[in-house]
Design an enzyme around this catalytic site. Structure first.
Site: not given
Length: 369
Positions: A52, A115, A151, A291
């Site tokens: 990120s 998952t 976010y 990130g």
């Protein structure tokens, strides 16, 4: 700082590597092994998926377009992308809300990486940005547009599509042309559909699957929300240029630093601006981003004028298995971050909470199943 990196490695991370700058002085170092399977030693110049932190580069590009009068921060996104965000939502959600995570649009990665089986399959799949936006829009809203911080990677996929609409160019190519190229960031690039990390790089170890290396992993699911590959040195160069006023005019840099509380109940714990955030530390506010991707974690934090800088990376993720206590890796990571940004300060917890409210690597969401 060398001891702090060694402590992160000793706590259980295969490798930790960092660069710290203080004015004109620069230090870089590494501890541990880049790849568990081969035992290859870590180096501070290894390329690494920075997740990120991509958002800081993308927000900078959008703000350059704002400075050029090509788009407005308070433009409704529906004006630019009416087919993707139609109707009332498109008219209420603004460009600013996408960049500071107040749009209320759901975070598509919550559904995409839900998952263990999905974590494995996503790396071999190919997604279009429109696919990702549709997933995000299908999720329940996290609030009314502009109501509060929540976010959402979906907002930054929309920001990438906005860049394409405004410029007529591929979004990652535009970020490269405007930011990466002019700064000479030779180890920073968008991989696109290429699952490999080109050149010398770190492994990416996902704790739930042991020594398996996820460095070869398709990232079309992240695009302008988190696809970037870089190094600690390149990140320090980027943020020094950004916070030093080389990439944005003063008005747009001020907009970037205008923040909303990340926790409305504790506004002193940090604020999110436009692609960057600030956090409280023992030596004052520090600005940057973190990130996290499958197997790799990065944080890059800087003094407001970037006179003191620290970018730190590790090659292990998802080691926290639901234990209520802070993981030893998190404790060592916090100490290393404080050592980097506040030399001489202690990373001990005070009565009021941690001196640095950093999202810890062990706090990454765990896939179910």
């Amino acid at each position: 700082m060398s001891r702090a990196l060694a402590a992160v490695h000793a706590a259980g991370v295969p490798a930790a590597y960092a660069e710290v700058r203080d004015g004109g002085r620069r230090w870089s170092g590494a501890a541990g092994v880049a790849d568990l399977a081969t035992g290859r030693p870590a180096r501070p110049d290894l390329r690494h998926r920075v997740g990120s932190i991509t958002k800081s580069f993308v927000a900078t590009t959008v703000l350059q377009l704002v400075a050029e009068g090509k788009v407005g921060l308070d433009d409704p996104i529906g004006r630019w992308l009416p087919d993707l965000v139609p109707g009332e939502l498109g008219q209420r959600v603004t460009v600013r809300m996408l960049l500071n995570h107040t749009s209320g649009i759901g975070n598509y990665t919550n559904a995409l990486l839900d998952t263990l089986a999905e974590v494995i399959s996503v790396g071999t799949a190919t997604f279009t940005p429109e696919d990702l936006v549709r997933i995000g829009l299908s999720l329940p809203p996290t609030g009314a547009p502009g109501e509060r911080y929540s976010y959402s990677n979906t907002g930054y996929i929309l920001a990438g599509l906005l860049i394409e609409k405004v410029t007529g160019h591929d979004a990652t190519a535009e970020v490269t042309r405007r930011v990466i190229g002019p700064l000479g960031l030779r180890d920073t690039y968008f991989p696109g559909a290429d699952p490999a990390i080109r050149g010398p790089h770190a492994g990416a170890h996902f704790a739930l699957l042991g020594v398996r290396d996820f460095a070869r992993y398709g990232m079309t699911w992240a695009w302008t929300a988190g696809e970037l590959i870089s190094t600690p040195s390149d990140l320090d160069t980027f943020y020094r240029a950004l916070f030093g006023g080389r990439l944005l005019p003063p008005a747009q840099l001020a907009q970037m630093r205008t923040t909303v509380p990340m926790d409305p109940q504790a506004p002193e714990a940090g604020g999110y601006g436009l692609g960057v955030y600030w956090l409280p530390t023992p030596c004052g506010q520090r600005w940057g981003h973190d990130g996290g991707v499958i197997g790799q974690i990065t944080v890059s934090l800087h003094a407001p004028d970037a006179s003191r800088q620290m970018s730190l990376a590790t090659n292990l993720s998802h080691y926290q298995i639901g234990l209520p206590e802070e993981h030893p890796i998190d404790t060592a990571w916090l100490a290393a971050v404080v050592a980097g940004v506040c030399p001489g300060a202690a990373a001990t917890r005070a009565a009021g909470g941690p001196p640095l409210a950093l999202p810890l690597p062990g706090a990454l969401p765990l896939p179910r199943g």
